[in-house]
Design a protein around this motif. Structure first.
Motif, PDB file in Angstrom:
ATOM      1  N   ARG A  89       0.568  -1.074   0.651  1.00  0.00           N
ATOM      2  CA  ARG A  89      -0.013  -0.280   0.022  1.00  0.00           C
ATOM      3  C   ARG A  89       0.671   1.364   0.207  1.00  0.00           C
ATOM      4  N   SER A  90       2.227   0.743   0.404  1.00  0.00           N
ATOM      5  CA  SER A  90       2.755   2.220   0.785  1.00  0.00           C
ATOM      6  C   SER A  90       3.793   3.219  -0.250  1.00  0.00           C
ATOM      7  N   LEU A 143      12.898  -1.106  -0.102  1.00  0.00           N
ATOM      8  CA  LEU A 143      12.922   0.083  -1.171  1.00  0.00           C
ATOM      9  C   LEU A 143      11.552   1.444  -0.853  1.00  0.00           C
ATOM     10  N   TYR A 144      10.947   0.818   0.067  1.00  0.00           N
ATOM     11  CA  TYR A 144      10.293   2.500   0.781  1.00  0.00           C
ATOM     12  C   TYR A 144      11.510   3.048   2.175  1.00  0.00           C
ATOM     13  N   PHE A 145      12.344   2.786   2.181  1.00  0.00           N
ATOM     14  CA  PHE A 145      13.809   3.488   2.224  1.00  0.00           C
ATOM     15  C   PHE A 145      14.066   4.521   0.733  1.00  0.00           C
ATOM     16  N   LEU A 146      14.285   3.605  -0.489  1.00  0.00           N
ATOM     17  CA  LEU A 146      14.754   4.966  -1.025  1.00  0.00           C
ATOM     18  C   LEU A 146      13.483   5.767  -1.226  1.00  0.00           C
ATOM     19  N   LYS A 153       8.502  12.043   1.925  1.00  0.00           N
ATOM     20  CA  LYS A 153       7.314  12.148   3.084  1.00  0.00           C
ATOM     21  C   LYS A 153       6.393  10.452   2.836  1.00  0.00           C
ATOM     22  N   GLY A 154       6.345   9.965   4.010  1.00  0.00           N
ATOM     23  CA  GLY A 154       6.060   8.900   4.510  1.00  0.00           C
ATOM     24  C   GLY A 154       6.044   8.177   5.665  1.00  0.00           C
TER      25      GLY A 154
END
Length: 224
Positions: A89-90, A143-146, A153-154
């Motif tokens: 979802r993110s 991947l989310y860190f990148l 934002k996140g």
């Protein structure tokens, strides 16, 4: 000494876990549905702790044995499903949305294959599921860190907490066979060291919820 340190650390972890369940429940109630997988993950952790206590007190046995191995299998699978869905979802990757269900089904089948072939093995600890699922979750976390670096934002604090606990879980499951037969004090010291990333994750989750409620309050004030 280590028993007192472990008990105190566990109390901190338990209180912060329960607090976060309330906080994330509030966030989901306020329609922050992206937090729902994390809430389910936290509830699973709480239930796992209570079931493990019942097992340690001989109030609950599996296959006539004092083992939490079946609980660990279920926990690992739920951890994989909830956290992977949070990342799905993110993350803004079309390939992940397109192939998510197929990848999850395939990876879960590979993860539970030993228990399908030999069902009795579920009564014994086996790091196989962790070796299949945790590297995938660590990859998604990376991947989310990148993505966070690009978009600015996140939910960085949730991701940091998940990365910490996933990494420590990998180390724990990899080294567990080496702790068989060690003195109880050494085992408690190991337990304390494993609690540290758990507590850090809970504090990071709490702070992320604090930021969410703060932003809602600021938005509400501006809207008036």
């Amino acid at each position: 000494m280590w028993k007192s340190i472990f008990d105190f650390s566990f109390d901190i972890y338990y209180i912060s876990l329960v607090l976060n369940i309330f906080l994330f429940s509030g966030a989901v109630f306020l329609r922050k549905y992206l937090f729902a997988p994390i809430l389910f993950y936290l509830i699973t952790g709480l239930l796992t702790e209570h079931i493990t206590i019942l097992i340690l007190n001989n109030d609950l046995l599996f296959f006539g044995q004092q083992t939490n191995a079946p609980v660990k299998v279920i926990y690992d699978l739920i951890q994989f499903l909830t956290i992977s869905y949070f990342f799905k979802r993110s993350l803004n990757y079309q390939w992940l949305n397109k192939w998510y269900v197929l990848l999850m089904v395939l990876l879960i089948l590979i993860a539970i294959a030993p228990y399908l072939l030999t069902p009795s093995d579920i009564a014994f600890h086996n790091p196989w599921i962790s070796f299949i699922t945790i590297p995938v979750l660590l990859f998604l976390s990376t991947l989310y860190f990148l993505q966070l670096l690009r978009q600015k934002k996140g939910y960085a604090y949730i991701n940091i907490g998940l990365f910490l606990i996933l990494g420590s879980s990998m180390v724990r499951d990899s080294t567990s066979p080496f702790y068989e037969g060690v003195p109880m004090e050494i085992y408690r010291m190991k337990g304390f060291l494993l609690l540290i990333p758990l507590i850090m994750m809970q504090f990071l989750f709490t702070y992320e919820c604090f930021l969410f409620f703060k932003s809602r309050k600021e938005f509400s004030i501006k809207s008036q």
